[in-house]
Design an enzyme around this catalytic site. Structure first.
Site, mmCIF file in Angstrom:
data_model
loop_
_atom_site.group_PDB
_atom_site.id
_atom_site.type_symbol
_atom_site.label_atom_id
_atom_site.label_comp_id
_atom_site.label_asym_id
_atom_site.label_seq_id
_atom_site.Cartn_x
_atom_site.Cartn_y
_atom_site.Cartn_z
ATOM 1 N N GLU A 42 0.447 -1.355 -0.279
ATOM 2 C CA GLU A 42 -0.044 0.079 -0.539
ATOM 3 C C GLU A 42 1.312 0.501 -0.409
ATOM 4 O OE1 GLU A 42 -2.661 -0.017 3.069
ATOM 5 O OE2 GLU A 42 -2.809 2.342 2.293
ATOM 6 N N ARG A 268 4.936 -12.869 9.571
ATOM 7 C CA ARG A 268 5.624 -11.186 9.401
ATOM 8 C C ARG A 268 6.791 -12.001 10.343
ATOM 9 N NH1 ARG A 268 2.468 -7.730 9.769
ATOM 10 N NH2 ARG A 268 4.056 -5.975 9.610
ATOM 11 N N LYS A 278 4.011 0.200 9.693
ATOM 12 C CA LYS A 278 4.269 1.624 8.901
ATOM 13 C C LYS A 278 4.094 2.999 9.895
ATOM 14 C CE LYS A 278 3.377 0.245 5.135
ATOM 15 N NZ LYS A 278 2.220 -0.164 3.404
HETATM 16 P P1 ATP Z 1 2.603 -2.655 7.743
HETATM 17 O O1 ATP Z 1 2.475 -3.012 9.234
HETATM 18 O O2 ATP Z 1 4.287 -2.514 8.408
HETATM 19 O O3 ATP Z 1 1.749 -0.682 7.733
HETATM 20 P P2 ATP Z 1 1.500 -3.328 5.964
HETATM 21 O O4 ATP Z 1 1.289 -4.926 6.187
HETATM 22 O O5 ATP Z 1 0.088 -3.246 6.782
HETATM 23 O O6 ATP Z 1 2.535 -3.452 6.687
HETATM 24 P P3 ATP Z 1 1.655 -3.036 3.027
HETATM 25 O O7 ATP Z 1 2.149 -2.560 2.254
HETATM 26 O O8 ATP Z 1 0.080 -4.459 3.369
HETATM 27 O O9 ATP Z 1 2.193 -3.357 4.434
HETATM 28 O O10 ATP Z 1 2.330 -4.760 3.030
HETATM 29 C C1 ATP Z 1 3.010 -5.141 1.398
HETATM 30 C C2 ATP Z 1 3.038 -6.349 1.705
HETATM 31 O O11 ATP Z 1 4.204 -7.372 3.099
HETATM 32 C C3 ATP Z 1 1.933 -7.210 2.589
HETATM 33 O O12 ATP Z 1 1.802 -8.793 1.958
HETATM 34 C C4 ATP Z 1 2.785 -8.027 3.494
HETATM 35 O O13 ATP Z 1 1.793 -8.508 4.395
HETATM 36 C C5 ATP Z 1 3.861 -7.826 3.502
HETATM 37 N N1 ATP Z 1 4.859 -7.759 4.933
HETATM 38 C C6 ATP Z 1 4.541 -6.426 5.683
HETATM 39 N N2 ATP Z 1 5.442 -6.091 6.755
HETATM 40 C C7 ATP Z 1 5.910 -7.150 6.585
HETATM 41 C C8 ATP Z 1 6.528 -8.097 8.064
HETATM 42 N N3 ATP Z 1 7.251 -7.393 8.793
HETATM 43 N N4 ATP Z 1 6.789 -9.333 7.860
HETATM 44 C C9 ATP Z 1 6.294 -9.862 6.739
HETATM 45 N N5 ATP Z 1 6.036 -9.336 5.817
HETATM 46 C C10 ATP Z 1 5.387 -8.169 5.386
HETATM 47 MG MG MG Z 2 -1.253 -3.573 4.343
#
Ligand code: ATP
Ligand code: MG
Length: 561
Positions: A42, A268, A278
């Site tokens: 995102e 994760r 984020k």
């Molecule tokens: P955050 O929790 O940091 O805001 P998010 O999941 O909201 O992360 P996205 O931009 O939606 O951020 O993430 C893109 C991809 O990265 C998704 O498929 C998510 O599952 C993966 N991802 C995010 N954080 C991690 C992590 N700590 N370990 C592994 N994969 C991750």
């Molecule tokens: Mg997300």
């Protein structure tokens, strides 16, 4: 001056993991002839090292099975998304060493299709417009132990729902006035199936679609359908979406989609001393606790790049920690070990003095300058060499001298002889102090017979220290780093901002570097001998040279005495 990535070989991660086994099985059983994965960020912030785990997993799987990996910007929330983040994500994925080619997509490109599928669900009596407020929806949803209650608007006719939904779309209602919900099961054991919201009203300019839409699909409604449009075979996400999988499948089963993707979850990445959310990282930036998303203390890909971490080391780390379904917290030291291991092999050695003290060699001819040969990589038999100037006045590290040496201190002291790396033996004859009693300079003598670092008579010295020629040294500012958070698990801390380490950045001014470090072509991290690994900061200019400490030479390097 810019810090470019180091050209290096892509490591292929062929290590077994449960997702790889599933894909192998899917291909063997003929469920798929080829695979397509996607990385779906995102664009509401910069990528961090947790994202790197997902990037490596998705791109490596595609590569190993000769499939494709798409880069999909999951841009369904215009309030938080910005072009700056889109650009940064592209740059970071590329820098990590992955290439999505022409397969770049945006969920916003599917808004029209998603809208029509929502209408299909209404026509099939599987979705309805609800007037309950967000709070009421939450209250009606029930809990894990109590079933939910049906909304009083749940039984609207198809015609009424269609008209209301079209009015939502054409902007007749205010934010929050209505939502579109799937009609599934208000007493399901899975809360995600209790009539989840599919569309919400948001009168907000979208970076790509402008003011064309004022209703936006939720993650749950957009994600699986986007996967289907792109014919993603394996939609891989993190474990917190496991409970959403029944909804993902329900939507795939109840909409006429071009393909039937499947979702798989892995755990994760969590790291000690690090925050990987984020939302929280954004607060560090907006509250000015760091200089930006790419501050070298940030766990963002751009922060690590600026800090001098090689992309290879990050990929290597991700490969080593593997992929599983169990949640754990990885020690930050294992990431650092990968960085050190790589840099120990690849980084060129240079000499730099962080806290200088002047040395004058009284018996060295005035105005004489010699060029001495120094080796760039002492552990490589084919190493290149360089010439470094040596003169009568030098700088050495203040802590390499002790007026009253302790028992185990083998470096310079009054009357003591030591080796200057690549140069000569020198002996300290006299200490010159200023009016405050601070050491101003050390008067030494050198033995011209010891050029290159050995005495013809075989006499030994116990210490070897680094130095730079005072006349030729270039001046620099050096940034030394420590962990951004004091506690080991800062993310668990509600007041995580209070946990920020006030000593995480130390700026050293007036450092002295060997002259070849002036070369603005320096693009890779180098080793300052005996000190650690350093790289040119992206804010450096020809007149103001700044180096960032990438990492120390050893874990918890204790000060040598
Ligand atoms: P955050 O929790 O940091 O805001 P998010 O999941 O909201 O992360 P996205 O931009 O939606 O951020 O993430 C893109 C991809 O990265 C998704 O498929 C998510 O599952 C993966 N991802 C995010 N954080 C991690 C992590 N700590 N370990 C592994 N994969 C991750
Ligand atoms: Mg997300």
């Amino acid at each position: 001056m810019s810090l470019k990535s180091q050209p290096d070989e892509i490591i292929e991660d062929k290590s077994p993991n449960f997702i790889r086994s599933i894909i192998t099985e899917d291909i063997r059983e003929g469920r798929h002839s080829s695979i397509t994965t996607r990385f779906p960020p995102e664009p509401n912030g910069y990528l961090h090292i947790g994202h790197a785990k997902s990037i490596c997993l998705n791109f490596n799987l595609a590569q190993d099975f000769e499939g494709k990996c798409h880069l999909r910007f999951d841009d369904t929330n215009p309030i938080k998304e910005e072009q700056e983040f889109i650009d940064a994500i592209r740059e970071d994925v590329t820098w990590l060493g992955f290439n999505w080619g022409i397969h770049e997509f945006f969920t916003s490109d599917y808004f029209e299709k998603l809208y029509l599928w929502a209408e299909d669900l209404i026509i099939a009596e599987k979705a309805y417009v609800d007037d309950l407020s967000a709070d009421e929806i939450r209250e009606y949803r029930g809990t894990l132990t109590e079933p939910g209650r049906k909304s009083p608007y749940r039984n609207r006719s198809i015609e009424e729902n269609l008209e209301l939904f079209r009015n939502m779309q054409s902007g007749k209602f205010k934010n929050g006035a209505k939502v579109l919900r799937a009609k599934i099961n208000m007493s399901s054991g899975n809360l995600n199936l209790r009539d989840p919201v599919l569309y919400r009203i948001l009168h907000s300019e979208h970076p790509r679609t402008g003011s064309q839409w004022c209703i936006y699909p939720t993650y749950d409604f957009a994600h699986g359908q986007s996967d289907a449009i792109e014919r993603i075979t394996h939609s891989i996400c993190t474990l917190e979406f496991e409970d959403h999988r029944p909804l993902y499948d329900w939507l795939v089963d109840n909409i006429q989609l071009p393909s039937k993707p499947k979702q798989f979850e892995f755990s994760r990445l969590n790291l000690t001393h690090t925050i990987l959310s984020k939302r929280q990282l954004k607060r560090l930036v907006s509250e000015g606790l760091v200089s930006g998303w790419d501050d070298p203390r940030m766990p963002t890909i751009s922060g690590y790049r600026r800090r001098g971490y090689p992309a290879y080391a990050i990929r290597d780390f991700i490969n080593r920690i593997g992929v599983s379904k169990s949640n754990s917290i990885v020690e930050i030291q294992s990431l650092e070990a990968c960085v050190r291991e790589y840099l120990n092999q690849k980084a060129l050695r240079r000499m730099a003095v962080l806290r200088p003290i002047k040395v004058i060699i009284d018996n060295y001819p005035q105005n004489q300058v010699e060029e001495l040969r120094a080796i760039d990589k002492p552990n490589d038999p084919n190493s290149s060499t360089r010439m470094i100037p040596f003169g009568r006045e030098l700088y050495i590290e203040r802590e390499d001298f002790l007026e009253e040496p302790t028992k185990k201190f083998f470096r310079l002291a009054p009357g003591r002889e030591v080796r200057l790396r690549f140069a000569y033996f020198i002996t300290c004859q006299k200490i010159i102090k200023d009016s405050n009693g601070e050491i101003k300079e050390l008067r030494c003598t050198y033995d011209p017979e010891t050029k290159g670092g050995n005495a013809p008579d075989g006499r030994k010295v116990k210490g070897t220290i680094h130095w730079v020629s005072a006349e030729h040294a270039i001046e620099a500012e050096i940034h030394q780093y420590d962990y951004l958070f004091k506690s080991e698990n800062p993310s668990e801390n509600e007041n995580f901002l209070d946990d920020v380490n006030p000593n995480s950045l130390k700026k050293l001014l007036g450092c002295k570097l060997e002259p070849c470090l002036k070369d603005s072509a320096i693009s890779a991290t180098v080793q300052f001998e005996r000190l650690g690994y350093y790289c040119l900061d992206k804010a450096a200019t020809a007149d103001h040279i700044i180096f960032n400490q990438t990492i120390g030479l050893r874990e918890n390097m204790k000060k040598k005495t």
